[in-house]
Design an enzyme around this catalytic site. Structure first.
Site, short mmCIF file in Angstrom:
data_model
loop_
_atom_site.label_atom_id
_atom_site.label_comp_id
_atom_site.label_asym_id
_atom_site.label_seq_id
_atom_site.Cartn_x
_atom_site.Cartn_y
_atom_site.Cartn_z
N ASP A 187 7.84 30.04 -36.40
CA ASP A 187 8.22 30.66 -35.10
C ASP A 187 9.12 29.96 -34.31
O ASP A 187 10.20 29.45 -34.58
CB ASP A 187 7.08 31.10 -34.42
CG ASP A 187 7.34 32.44 -33.31
OD1 ASP A 187 7.68 33.56 -33.50
OD2 ASP A 187 7.51 32.29 -32.17
N TYR A 318 12.48 33.67 -25.02
CA TYR A 318 13.32 34.83 -25.58
C TYR A 318 14.68 34.90 -24.94
O TYR A 318 15.71 35.74 -25.71
CB TYR A 318 12.76 35.90 -25.73
CG TYR A 318 11.37 36.13 -26.83
CD1 TYR A 318 11.77 36.40 -27.95
CD2 TYR A 318 10.16 35.23 -26.60
CE1 TYR A 318 10.80 36.50 -28.99
CE2 TYR A 318 9.32 35.21 -27.64
CZ TYR A 318 9.58 35.90 -28.86
OH TYR A 318 8.75 35.77 -29.78
N HIS A 374 1.68 34.83 -39.93
CA HIS A 374 2.62 34.30 -38.95
C HIS A 374 1.83 33.00 -38.50
O HIS A 374 2.41 31.95 -38.08
CB HIS A 374 2.85 35.22 -37.96
CG HIS A 374 4.11 34.65 -37.04
ND1 HIS A 374 5.50 34.42 -37.62
CD2 HIS A 374 4.32 34.33 -35.85
CE1 HIS A 374 6.09 34.05 -36.73
NE2 HIS A 374 5.61 34.17 -35.53
#
Length: 397
Positions: A187, A318, A374
């Site tokens: 990630d 982000y 994930h």
């Protein structure tokens, strides 16, 4: 190994009784939203019946003190490191020295919506393989909290992966005294680790990734038919799943008031990603989710976000990440550090073509994993640890 330049102080996680009581009081006052028919498979987002069970457990049964004691059974430190803009950052990290005469220094970086806790189930497996009936190598395992996450500091000026990578290099060299080291991540951690390998290739011996984030330069070499099909499939996946990313990469502050003030809101926002990205069975609104992510495990993750008040500083990565502009490789750029890539079957994207991986990375090992998602180190710790150990054995000899 060089001498230490920057000191690291031992750190203990200590949440006050008042903070725990406040959390339970807020959970008791949860206002439940209306849920329309058709959300059994979370098609509209986090399922109501799951959330009712999760909030009830968090309020009445979850024992933070027990989890806090387990977290503190690992060795925690904090170090103040100054970035290139002369700004200080407090970096929290777990540090476990490996067995034997020459363990490999290994920095492992988590992503969102996770925390350093993601890797704790594999710390001792990697540091002390002999205790688990496994052959070496062993590792000095370093697990930092990303800047703005967990017990690291919240940056006044948001940082991107490239800037964090420089801080990680200082952590490994100026704090811990390693001349060279290896790195592992998924990630957002894979962005940081990729930049670490690109920006400090002289010190990074090899990397292991569960996501290949840096986009290669393709103008001088058109994509193949297989790659074009993969890109199309990937874009279709993102159209269904990118809502959270769109909000966090544009207006994270608008979201922050709800998530920072409501633990149920925080849990509802984060749980959806565990359901979607974890290797969860989708046959039932909550059975598969609870089997893959037991309540105590997932609520420890959520509680770290809650008690540290870091959901907004974490989400803002982000926005600051793309603003930094380090996600795309420039013409002539490539990760030359030996790279192992392990793709877990339930993750964010369709299976990556090997040719695409090799455009941006010096792929020496490409493996498709049989199960897991994930959050692989937390979902399948034995499988994950064995794979990481095997990968670095091959890469480093």
């Amino acid at each position: 190994m060089t001498h230490r330049i920057i000191p690291a102080d031992p750190f203990t996680i200590q949440v006050s009784d008042g903070e725990i009581a406040d959390l339970k009081e807020r959970l008791a006052r949860t206002r439940w939203p209306f849920e329309q028919d058709g959300n059994e498979n979370w098609d509209y987002g986090t399922n109501l019946s799951y959330m009712e069970r999760l909030v009830s457990y968090w309020r009445d049964d979850f024992d933070w003190r027990k989890q806090e004691a387990w977290l503190n059974s690992f060795k925690h430190y904090r170090a103040t490191i100054t970035d290139d803009d002369d700004t200080d950052h407090e970096i929290h990290f777990v540090y476990e020295r490996g067995s034997g005469p020459s363990p490999i220094p290994l920095i492992m970086t988590h992503g969102w919506p996770s925390s350093f806790r993601e890797f704790l189930d594999v710390v001792n497996r990697l540091a002390h393989p002999e205790k688990y009936g496994a052959d070496g190598p062993s590792f000095d395992v370093i697990v930092p909290s990303l800047i703005g996450y967990g017990f690291s500091s919240k940056p006044r000026k948001p940082l991107g992966p490239g800037a964090i990578a420089d801080l990680w290099h200082k952590l490994m060299t100026d704090v811990l005294g390693y001349d060279t080291y290896a790195a592992e991540a998924g990630d957002w951690g894979s962005f940081v680790t990729s930049r670490l390998a690109l920006q400090h290739a002289d010190a990074v011996r090899a990397i292991h990734l569960t996501m290949l984030p840096l986009r290669p330069y393709v103008k001088d070499k058109p994509v193949t038919k297989e790659e074009a099909g993969w890109i199309k499939e990937m874009q279709a996946w993102w159209r269904q799943e990118e809502g959270y990313r769109t909000i966090q990469s544009t207006k994270p502050m608008a979201l922050a008031f709800g998530l920072h003030d409501s633990p149920a809101g925080l849990a509802g926002w984060l749980a959806d990603k565990y359901y979607r990205l974890g290797d969860t069975k989708k046959h039932h609104p909550f059975e598969g989710m609870e089997e893959r992510f037991p309540m105590d495990t997932i609520l420890t993750q959520f509680s770290i976000y809650w008690f540290t008040g870091t959901i907004n500083s974490a989400n803002t990565l982000y926005k600051s990440g793309p603003a930094e502009g380090t996600a795309s490789l420039k013409q002539g750029e490539r990760i030359t550090v030996p790279t192992a890539y392990s793709e877990y079957p339930i993750d964010t994207l369709p299976l990556t073509p090997v040719s695409w991986a090799e455009r941006g990375y010096n792929i020496q090992r490409f493996k498709e994993m049989p199960r897991g998602g994930h959050f692989a180190a937390m979902e399948e710790p034995e499988l994950f640890a064995d794979d990481v150990r095997d990968a670095f054995r091959e890469l480093l000899g």
